[in-house]
Design a protein around this motif. Structure first.
Motif, PDB file in Angstrom:
ATOM      1  N   GLY A  40       0.868  -1.075   0.017  1.00 22.11           N
ATOM      2  CA  GLY A  40       0.151  -0.030  -0.031  1.00 22.11           C
ATOM      3  C   GLY A  40       0.828   1.193   0.041  1.00 22.11           C
ATOM      4  N   MET A  41       2.026   1.148   0.124  1.00 24.16           N
ATOM      5  CA  MET A  41       3.107   2.399   0.020  1.00 24.16           C
ATOM      6  C   MET A  41       3.263   2.788  -1.273  1.00 24.16           C
ATOM      7  N   LYS A  42       3.730   4.181  -1.627  1.00 29.38           N
ATOM      8  CA  LYS A  42       4.319   4.417  -2.653  1.00 29.38           C
ATOM      9  C   LYS A  42       5.907   4.428  -2.449  1.00 29.38           C
ATOM     10  N   VAL A  43       6.577   4.067  -3.447  1.00 27.13           N
ATOM     11  CA  VAL A  43       7.995   3.793  -3.359  1.00 27.13           C
ATOM     12  C   VAL A  43       8.775   4.106  -4.746  1.00 27.13           C
ATOM     13  N   THR A  44       9.916   4.384  -4.773  1.00 29.06           N
ATOM     14  CA  THR A  44      10.755   4.459  -5.745  1.00 29.06           C
ATOM     15  C   THR A  44      12.043   3.669  -5.495  1.00 29.06           C
ATOM     16  N   GLY A  45      12.798   3.387  -6.335  1.00 24.41           N
ATOM     17  CA  GLY A  45      13.940   2.573  -6.227  1.00 24.41           C
ATOM     18  C   GLY A  45      14.948   2.265  -7.530  1.00 24.41           C
ATOM     19  N   TRP A  46      15.979   1.434  -7.652  1.00 25.02           N
ATOM     20  CA  TRP A  46      16.605   1.083  -8.597  1.00 25.02           C
ATOM     21  C   TRP A  46      15.780   0.390  -9.703  1.00 25.02           C
ATOM     22  N   LYS A  47      15.984   0.700 -11.072  1.00 27.77           N
ATOM     23  CA  LYS A  47      15.069  -0.073 -12.276  1.00 27.77           C
ATOM     24  C   LYS A  47      14.961  -1.609 -11.974  1.00 27.77           C
ATOM     25  N   SER A  48      15.876  -2.294 -11.536  1.00 23.20           N
ATOM     26  CA  SER A  48      15.980  -3.533 -11.606  1.00 23.20           C
ATOM     27  C   SER A  48      15.273  -4.129 -10.540  1.00 23.20           C
ATOM     28  N   ILE A  49      14.485  -3.240  -9.699  1.00 16.43           N
ATOM     29  CA  ILE A  49      13.566  -3.904  -8.539  1.00 16.43           C
ATOM     30  C   ILE A  49      12.252  -3.311  -8.676  1.00 16.43           C
ATOM     31  N   ILE A  50      11.833  -2.702  -9.745  1.00 16.64           N
ATOM     32  CA  ILE A  50      10.657  -2.163  -9.912  1.00 16.64           C
ATOM     33  C   ILE A  50       9.405  -3.151  -9.742  1.00 16.64           C
ATOM     34  N   GLN A  51       9.936  -4.552 -10.642  1.00 18.42           N
ATOM     35  CA  GLN A  51       8.707  -5.416 -10.347  1.00 18.42           C
ATOM     36  C   GLN A  51       8.648  -6.079  -8.786  1.00 18.42           C
ATOM     37  N   ASP A  52       9.794  -5.946  -8.364  1.00 19.53           N
ATOM     38  CA  ASP A  52       9.947  -6.549  -6.784  1.00 19.53           C
ATOM     39  C   ASP A  52       8.918  -5.598  -5.800  1.00 19.53           C
ATOM     40  N   ILE A  53       9.207  -4.382  -6.240  1.00 14.17           N
ATOM     41  CA  ILE A  53       8.478  -3.254  -5.271  1.00 14.17           C
ATOM     42  C   ILE A  53       6.764  -3.681  -5.731  1.00 14.17           C
ATOM     43  N   LYS A  54       6.569  -3.716  -7.092  1.00 12.58           N
ATOM     44  CA  LYS A  54       4.958  -3.934  -7.332  1.00 12.58           C
ATOM     45  C   LYS A  54       4.447  -5.309  -6.800  1.00 12.58           C
ATOM     46  N   ASN A  55       5.175  -6.593  -6.741  1.00  9.73           N
ATOM     47  CA  ASN A  55       4.999  -7.821  -6.155  1.00  9.73           C
ATOM     48  C   ASN A  55       4.757  -7.657  -4.709  1.00  9.73           C
ATOM     49  N   ALA A  56       5.558  -6.707  -4.172  1.00 10.44           N
ATOM     50  CA  ALA A  56       5.262  -6.513  -2.499  1.00 10.44           C
ATOM     51  C   ALA A  56       4.016  -5.626  -2.391  1.00 10.44           C
ATOM     52  N   GLY A  57       3.392  -5.249  -3.339  1.00  7.36           N
ATOM     53  CA  GLY A  57       1.942  -4.431  -2.800  1.00  7.36           C
ATOM     54  C   GLY A  57       2.203  -3.151  -2.987  1.00  7.36           C
ATOM     55  N   ALA A  58       3.469  -2.539  -3.218  1.00  8.03           N
ATOM     56  CA  ALA A  58       3.369  -1.165  -3.403  1.00  8.03           C
ATOM     57  C   ALA A  58       3.266  -0.366  -4.770  1.00  8.03           C
ATOM     58  N   GLU A  59       2.960   0.868  -4.833  1.00  5.74           N
ATOM     59  CA  GLU A  59       2.995   1.398  -6.014  1.00  5.74           C
ATOM     60  C   GLU A  59       4.396   1.985  -6.465  1.00  5.74           C
ATOM     61  N   TYR A  60       4.850   1.590  -7.345  1.00 11.50           N
ATOM     62  CA  TYR A  60       6.231   2.048  -7.861  1.00 11.50           C
ATOM     63  C   TYR A  60       5.921   3.745  -8.693  1.00 11.50           C
ATOM     64  N   VAL A  61       6.630   4.577  -8.141  1.00 19.21           N
ATOM     65  CA  VAL A  61       6.519   6.034  -8.572  1.00 19.21           C
ATOM     66  C   VAL A  61       7.916   6.305  -9.357  1.00 19.21           C
ATOM     67  N   VAL A  67       7.906  10.427  -1.069  1.00 16.87           N
ATOM     68  CA  VAL A  67       7.740  10.595   0.254  1.00 16.87           C
ATOM     69  C   VAL A  67       6.304  10.114   0.715  1.00 16.87           C
ATOM     70  N   ASP A  68       6.358   8.833   1.195  1.00 12.10           N
ATOM     71  CA  ASP A  68       4.958   8.196   1.679  1.00 12.10           C
ATOM     72  C   ASP A  68       5.057   8.156   3.228  1.00 12.10           C
ATOM     73  N   ASP A  69       4.495   9.025   4.113  1.00 13.95           N
ATOM     74  CA  ASP A  69       4.392   8.726   5.464  1.00 13.95           C
ATOM     75  C   ASP A  69       5.750   8.684   5.752  1.00 13.95           C
ATOM     76  N   ASN A  70       6.219   7.614   6.591  1.00 15.65           N
ATOM     77  CA  ASN A  70       7.740   7.735   7.350  1.00 15.65           C
ATOM     78  C   ASN A  70       8.664   7.118   6.501  1.00 15.65           C
ATOM     79  N   LEU A  71       8.212   6.731   5.047  1.00 15.25           N
ATOM     80  CA  LEU A  71       9.047   6.255   4.151  1.00 15.25           C
ATOM     81  C   LEU A  71       9.743   7.279   3.072  1.00 15.25           C
TER      82      LEU A  71
END
Length: 92
Positions: A40-61, A67-71
């Motif tokens: 449920g979080m909004k997150v960014t990161g390195w391009k090779s982990i975009i799908q991992d972020i999505k698979n974790a239930g986060a929205e890749y931005v 910035v999403d709450d404390n992250l």
């Protein structure tokens, strides 16, 4: 890898759940994925982990800093100036 260390994963999970600020850049979100705190979080990161972020239930931005709450997350080294600026603002 740090995400393979159970104590590190538990530490970050507890840190996250208490609302303390979390700063993750590049592959940093992988530890958060392992701690199962990104759903449920909004997150960014390195391009090779975009799908991992999505698979974790986060929205890749795709932004230099998200910035999403404390992250606070950032994509990579080219975004370090913006990441540091945003991180320092949060710590004030």
């Amino acid at each position: 890898m740090l995400r393979g260390e159970e104590r590190a994963v538990e530490f970050i999970k507890n840190f996250f759940e208490t609302g303390k600020p979390i700063f993750a850049i590049c592959h940093g979100p992988q530890l958060l994925i392992t701690a199962k705190v990104l759903n449920g979080m909004k997150v960014t990161g390195w391009k090779s982990i975009i799908q991992d972020i999505k698979n974790a239930g986060a929205e890749y931005v795709n932004q230099e800093v998200v910035v999403d709450d404390n992250l606070i997350s950032s994509r990579g080294p080219e975004n370090i100036p913006a990441f540091i600026k945003t991180s320092l603002e949060r710590l004030k």
